[in-house]
Scaffold this motif. Structure first.
Motif, PDB file in Angstrom:
ATOM      1  N   ALA A 141       0.810  -1.219   0.000  1.00  0.00           N
ATOM      2  CA  ALA A 141       0.000   0.000   0.000  1.00  0.00           C
ATOM      3  C   ALA A 141       0.842   1.267   0.000  1.00  0.00           C
ATOM      4  O   ALA A 141       0.318   2.357   0.205  1.00  0.00           O
ATOM      5  N   GLY A 142       2.151   1.134  -0.187  1.00  0.00           N
ATOM      6  CA  GLY A 142       2.994   2.326  -0.263  1.00  0.00           C
ATOM      7  C   GLY A 142       3.618   2.699   1.061  1.00  0.00           C
ATOM      8  O   GLY A 142       4.033   1.836   1.839  1.00  0.00           O
ATOM      9  N   ASP A 143       3.652   4.017   1.343  1.00  0.00           N
ATOM     10  CA  ASP A 143       4.287   4.485   2.574  1.00  0.00           C
ATOM     11  C   ASP A 143       3.366   4.263   3.774  1.00  0.00           C
ATOM     12  O   ASP A 143       2.267   3.710   3.650  1.00  0.00           O
ATOM     13  N   SER A 144       3.824   4.704   4.928  1.00  0.00           N
ATOM     14  CA  SER A 144       3.075   4.462   6.161  1.00  0.00           C
ATOM     15  C   SER A 144       1.688   5.081   6.142  1.00  0.00           C
ATOM     16  O   SER A 144       0.708   4.482   6.605  1.00  0.00           O
ATOM     17  N   ALA A 145       1.589   6.293   5.596  1.00  0.00           N
ATOM     18  CA  ALA A 145       0.289   6.954   5.515  1.00  0.00           C
ATOM     19  C   ALA A 145      -0.665   6.167   4.620  1.00  0.00           C
ATOM     20  O   ALA A 145      -1.840   5.973   4.950  1.00  0.00           O
ATOM     21  N   GLY A 146      -0.152   5.698   3.497  1.00  0.00           N
ATOM     22  CA  GLY A 146      -0.969   4.903   2.595  1.00  0.00           C
ATOM     23  C   GLY A 146      -1.393   3.591   3.214  1.00  0.00           C
ATOM     24  O   GLY A 146      -2.530   3.123   3.026  1.00  0.00           O
ATOM     25  N   ARG A 147      -0.480   2.978   3.975  1.00  0.00           N
ATOM     26  CA  ARG A 147      -0.776   1.697   4.624  1.00  0.00           C
ATOM     27  C   ARG A 147      -1.818   1.857   5.724  1.00  0.00           C
ATOM     28  O   ARG A 147      -2.726   1.029   5.861  1.00  0.00           O
ATOM     29  N   LEU A 148      -1.694   2.924   6.508  1.00  0.00           N
ATOM     30  CA  LEU A 148      -2.670   3.154   7.568  1.00  0.00           C
ATOM     31  C   LEU A 148      -4.049   3.425   6.976  1.00  0.00           C
ATOM     32  O   LEU A 148      -5.057   2.868   7.427  1.00  0.00           O
ATOM     33  N   ALA A 149      -4.098   4.269   5.971  1.00  0.00           N
ATOM     34  CA  ALA A 149      -5.370   4.598   5.333  1.00  0.00           C
ATOM     35  C   ALA A 149      -6.006   3.354   4.717  1.00  0.00           C
ATOM     36  O   ALA A 149      -7.211   3.118   4.858  1.00  0.00           O
ATOM     37  N   ALA A 150      -5.208   2.549   4.035  1.00  0.00           N
ATOM     38  CA  ALA A 150      -5.728   1.341   3.399  1.00  0.00           C
ATOM     39  C   ALA A 150      -6.245   0.351   4.437  1.00  0.00           C
ATOM     40  O   ALA A 150      -7.297  -0.274   4.251  1.00  0.00           O
ATOM     41  N   ALA A 151      -5.512   0.212   5.538  1.00  0.00           N
ATOM     42  CA  ALA A 151      -5.912  -0.715   6.590  1.00  0.00           C
ATOM     43  C   ALA A 151      -7.236  -0.296   7.216  1.00  0.00           C
ATOM     44  O   ALA A 151      -8.139  -1.118   7.415  1.00  0.00           O
ATOM     45  N   VAL A 152      -7.350   0.982   7.525  1.00  0.00           N
ATOM     46  CA  VAL A 152      -8.574   1.478   8.156  1.00  0.00           C
ATOM     47  C   VAL A 152      -9.756   1.368   7.196  1.00  0.00           C
ATOM     48  O   VAL A 152     -10.850   0.958   7.594  1.00  0.00           O
ATOM     49  N   ARG A 153      -9.568   1.737   5.935  1.00  0.00           N
ATOM     50  CA  ARG A 153     -10.650   1.617   4.949  1.00  0.00           C
ATOM     51  C   ARG A 153     -11.175   0.181   4.900  1.00  0.00           C
ATOM     52  O   ARG A 153     -12.376  -0.060   4.927  1.00  0.00           O
ATOM     53  N   ALA A 154     -10.254  -0.759   4.793  1.00  0.00           N
ATOM     54  CA  ALA A 154     -10.645  -2.161   4.660  1.00  0.00           C
ATOM     55  C   ALA A 154     -11.286  -2.703   5.941  1.00  0.00           C
ATOM     56  O   ALA A 154     -12.279  -3.435   5.891  1.00  0.00           O
ATOM     57  N   PHE A 155     -10.714  -2.342   7.079  1.00  0.00           N
ATOM     58  CA  PHE A 155     -11.211  -2.820   8.374  1.00  0.00           C
ATOM     59  C   PHE A 155     -12.616  -2.286   8.630  1.00  0.00           C
ATOM     60  O   PHE A 155     -13.510  -3.018   9.061  1.00  0.00           O
ATOM     61  N   VAL A 156     -12.819  -1.015   8.344  1.00  0.00           N
ATOM     62  CA  VAL A 156     -14.132  -0.397   8.522  1.00  0.00           C
ATOM     63  C   VAL A 156     -15.143  -0.994   7.545  1.00  0.00           C
ATOM     64  O   VAL A 156     -16.282  -1.309   7.918  1.00  0.00           O
ATOM     65  N   ARG A 157     -14.732  -1.154   6.312  1.00  0.00           N
ATOM     66  CA  ARG A 157     -15.632  -1.701   5.294  1.00  0.00           C
ATOM     67  C   ARG A 157     -16.094  -3.109   5.691  1.00  0.00           C
ATOM     68  O   ARG A 157     -17.273  -3.442   5.546  1.00  0.00           O
ATOM     69  N   TRP A 158     -15.178  -3.930   6.203  1.00  0.00           N
ATOM     70  CA  TRP A 158     -15.566  -5.287   6.618  1.00  0.00           C
ATOM     71  C   TRP A 158     -16.576  -5.234   7.763  1.00  0.00           C
ATOM     72  O   TRP A 158     -17.573  -5.964   7.754  1.00  0.00           O
TER      73      TRP A 158
END
Length: 205
Positions: free
Chosen positions: A85-102
């Protein structure tokens, strides 16, 4: 009564065992673990109460299987999101998006998984805690990386991790398909909130 499907249990066999899990999810979400009877669960699965004991020894064992599958899936969602997912900001954003969506898309299952833990027996509870800690660990590592690279300004990484996790899983408590926001929209909103909690600053946020 028609049992709501959930792809998280697609790999459970035989079909009767899967139907019982889905029936239990519905019953526990509506009535709570302690107020639910085996007759409630079997009825939702279109089976007799006696048939339940062929596949599960106790009501608590059913709850454990639901919790295990749900937690394993949420861990997999986080791991898949942060990979590449790229850098740390991208990874955090991607993780939260996916976790919330689930948690939104599977809000009925997630509600049971996240809020009926106290009903588990000691041995089963200990096994679920390991999975919960893995979810926290994934997010904590992303925050630590961001602090190390200067992207994030977090003094209390552990506390911020728990705050982000709590924010995400609480979506299961209140989300409704008839609500104003879609799972994707909530995921995007919460990703921005998580970045601000991490002390990330960007001109586009």
């Amino acid at each position: 009564m028609t049992v709501e499907t959930d792809e998280s249990f697609g790999g459970v066999t035989p079909d009767a065992a899967r139907r019982l899990l889905l029936g239990a999810v519905q019953a526990f979400a509506e009535r709570g673990f302690h107020a639910t009877t085996t007759r409630d669960i079997a009825g939702r699965a279109g089976m007799s109460p006696a048939a339940l004991y062929i596949h599960y020894k106790t009501k608590e064992e059913l709850l454990f299987h639901i919790s295990r599958v749900g937690h394993e899936r949420s861990v997999a969602v986080l791991e898949e999101a942060v990979e590449g997912a790229g850098d740390s900001a991208g990874r955090l954003a991607a993780a939260v998006r996916a976790f919330v969506r689930w948690h939104a898309e599977h809000h009925t299952t997630a509600r049971v998984v996240q809020y009926e833990l106290a009903a588990l027996g000691e041995e089963h509870y200990a096994r679920i805690v390991v999975l919960r800690r893995r979810s926290e660990e994934i997010l904590r590592e992303v925050l630590q990386e961001g602090v190390a690279t200067g992207q994030f300004a977090v003094e209390d990484i552990r506390g911020t991790t728990l705050a982000v996790v709590s924010l995400c899983i609480d979506v299961a408590r209140w989300f409704s398909p008839e609500g104003r926001r879609t799972p994707d929209e909530i995921g995007e909103l919460y990703a921005g909130l998580a970045l601000r909690m991490a002390g990330y600053r960007d001109g586009g946020r």
